[in-house]
Design a protein around this motif. Structure first.
Motif, PDB file in Angstrom:
ATOM      1  N   SER A 194       0.854  -1.186   0.000  1.00 29.72           N
ATOM      2  CA  SER A 194       0.000   0.000   0.000  1.00 29.72           C
ATOM      3  C   SER A 194       0.889   1.235   0.000  1.00 29.72           C
ATOM      4  O   SER A 194       1.825   1.347   0.798  1.00 29.72           O
ATOM      5  CB  SER A 194      -0.916  -0.002   1.227  1.00 29.72           C
ATOM      6  N   THR A 216      -3.006   6.307   1.539  1.00 34.34           N
ATOM      7  CA  THR A 216      -4.317   6.133   2.158  1.00 34.34           C
ATOM      8  C   THR A 216      -5.305   7.098   1.527  1.00 34.34           C
ATOM      9  O   THR A 216      -5.001   8.278   1.336  1.00 34.34           O
ATOM     10  CB  THR A 216      -4.252   6.380   3.670  1.00 34.34           C
ATOM     11  N   GLN A 229      -6.672   1.675   1.002  1.00 35.33           N
ATOM     12  CA  GLN A 229      -5.247   1.779   0.713  1.00 35.33           C
ATOM     13  C   GLN A 229      -5.040   1.604  -0.785  1.00 35.33           C
ATOM     14  O   GLN A 229      -5.532   0.659  -1.387  1.00 35.33           O
ATOM     15  CB  GLN A 229      -4.463   0.699   1.467  1.00 35.33           C
ATOM     16  N   TYR A 286      -7.600  -0.166  -5.171  1.00 39.78           N
ATOM     17  CA  TYR A 286      -7.820   0.238  -3.790  1.00 39.78           C
ATOM     18  C   TYR A 286      -8.213  -0.982  -2.975  1.00 39.78           C
ATOM     19  O   TYR A 286      -9.088  -1.748  -3.373  1.00 39.78           O
ATOM     20  CB  TYR A 286      -8.917   1.300  -3.711  1.00 39.78           C
TER      21      TYR A 286
END
Length: 446
Positions: free
Chosen positions: A82, A85, A100, A120
């Motif tokens: 990731s 955010t 993420q 995502y």
């Protein structure tokens, strides 16, 4: 050594040099591929390989970037990192949901490959679609696939045909209607006309393959769009932001050029749940799976067109759930299975058995895992609610059929049967067996 190096470079290019980094390309000589899908509750579930891991995704023309439901930590096996955010927004009460963003992922759908796909990952366990559909669903994919390829959606035979756009040739089709697509935030819209309250009202509708209903309309008195007096309140579905509720009814007809669908179901979501969906001021609602499945479709985003051709489902009636019950897959339980096996002491040959020599029976007993189905939604004032059924009741049998022998979709079909049909349910409530009986009722007022 030099020859080995040349061979390795050739082998690598044979498999990867033709792949585009930034878009899906069908990598075979035909430049097209057929991909089978499951049609579950009017939704298209397709196989998607991500970083070498086989998953199942919902094909949803209403989303832009792929979304991975990561509550089971699927990302661990995908070896993704990731990088940022984000907060995503969708239908439902909640304003946003934590996600993420991951980049550099290899996506493969059939022979269509993209080497650098961002997506995502969402960790909210409430966004698990598998219990509602009864099959594993690991995520959603939409625009990033649809924009790169011409895609034929054959609802009647449950397959997609993927084509590289430069090699796609349209066939003449006198029974087809071709529509111009309009795009807003990478989402496709189509124009139609609804007959409602004795008026013909032009509507601009999102094409939403990720919705299982027939038609959604946003109430708007200036356009004459409202539910009128004949409706009922109901749970409409789950969005990224949570559950969505509203009114259900019917319209007299939906016209898509020369195609007319008579008395389709319509839902009017409460405005609280769709505030950001109405950012597109011209949007009147959505056309979704229960209408789209009645056509075989060609989606061509590059030329901004969609082609519709009626299939065998076109004239099927639009029915409602006449029980008020929504079931979900709620894990598994061990069930005892027994099987009597015929054998004999002197041998298992057919002659000994036919003569009845030393025939014995052995009962094999084994414990097997079977699905559990639980009531997760119960419409207010429905026949099921009035008879005393409650949320979280575990349904053991329906009309004498033990539920763990059936898939969720097959069980739910029983609740869409004709009004007046008797339904007998055996349930467990806190471990206590209970029996209920009621008749299905049309939820719309007479």
């Amino acid at each position: 050594m030099k020859r080995i190096t040349v061979f390795i470079v050739y082998f690598f290019c044979l498999h990867y040099c033709g792949y585009s980094q930034d878009r899906f390309i069908v990598q075979n000589a035909k430049q097209s591929d057929k991909v089978k899908f499951q049609l579950i509750n009017n939704l298209i579930i397709i196989p998607v390989e991500i970083n070498g891991v086989n998953l199942s995704f919902l094909l949803d023309s209403g989303v832009t970037k792929p979304i991975l439901f990561n509550f089971l930590n699927v990302s661990d096996s995908l070896k993704i990192e990731s990088t940022e955010t984000f907060y995503l927004r969708g239908l439902g009460e909640d304003e946003h949901i934590l996600a993420q963003r991951s980049t550099g992922n290899v996506f493969k759908i059939g022979d269509a490959v993209k080497l650098d796909q961002d997506m995502y990952a969402i960790y909210d366990a409430n966004l698990n679609l598998a219990p509602k559909l009864g099959v594993p669903v690991h995520g959603i994919i939409g625009f990033d696939l649809l924009k790169d390829l011409v895609i034929e959606v054959n609802y009647s035979r449950s397959f997609l045909k993927l084509y590289n756009p430069d090699n796609y040739k349209y066939k003449r089709c006198r029974k087809c209607e071709i529509f111009h697509l309009e795009f807003y935030n990478n989402k496709p819209y189509i124009n139609g006309v609804v007959e409602l309250n004795e008026r013909s009202i032009p509507v601009k509708l999102l094409i939403d393959t990720g919705g299982s209903d027939a038609l959604w309309l946003f109430e708007d008195e200036t356009k004459g769009i409202n539910a009128g007096a004949n409706y009922f309140h109901d749970f409409l579905g789950h969005g990224l932001g949570g559950s969505v509720y509203g009114k259900r009814s019917k319209v007299e007809a939906l016209h898509l050029k020369n195609f007319t669908l008579k008395k389709p179901n319509v839902a009017y979501p409460d405005s609280l749940f769709i505030m950001h969906a109405k950012n597109h001021k011209e949007r009147s609602g959505s056309v979704s799976g229960n209408i789209l499945k009645r056509f075989n479709i060609i989606l061509d985003y590059r030329n901004a067109t969609i082609s519709l051709k009626k299939n065998g489902s076109f004239n099927h009636d639009f029915n409602y759930n006449n029980s008020g019950i929504e079931l979900a897959h709620d894990g598994y339980k061990f069930v005892k299975q027994t099987k009597d096996i015929l054998y004999n002491q002197s041998g298992n040959d057919e002659e000994s058995i036919s003569q009845g020599l030393n025939i014995l029976y052995r009962t094999d007993v084994k414990m097997v895992l079977k699905p559990v189905y639980t009531i997760v939604e119960l419409r207010k004032n429905s026949p099921a609610e009035r008879i005393g059924l409650k949320l979280n009741d575990v349904v053991v049998s329906i009309n004498g059929k033990v539920t763990h022998h059936y898939k969720l979709q097959k069980l739910m079909e029983m609740f869409y049967d004709d009004p007046g049909k008797n339904i007998r349910l055996k349930v467990e409530r806190n471990g206590i067996p209970l029996t209920f009986s009621f008749n299905l009722e049309n939820p719309l007022k007479k």
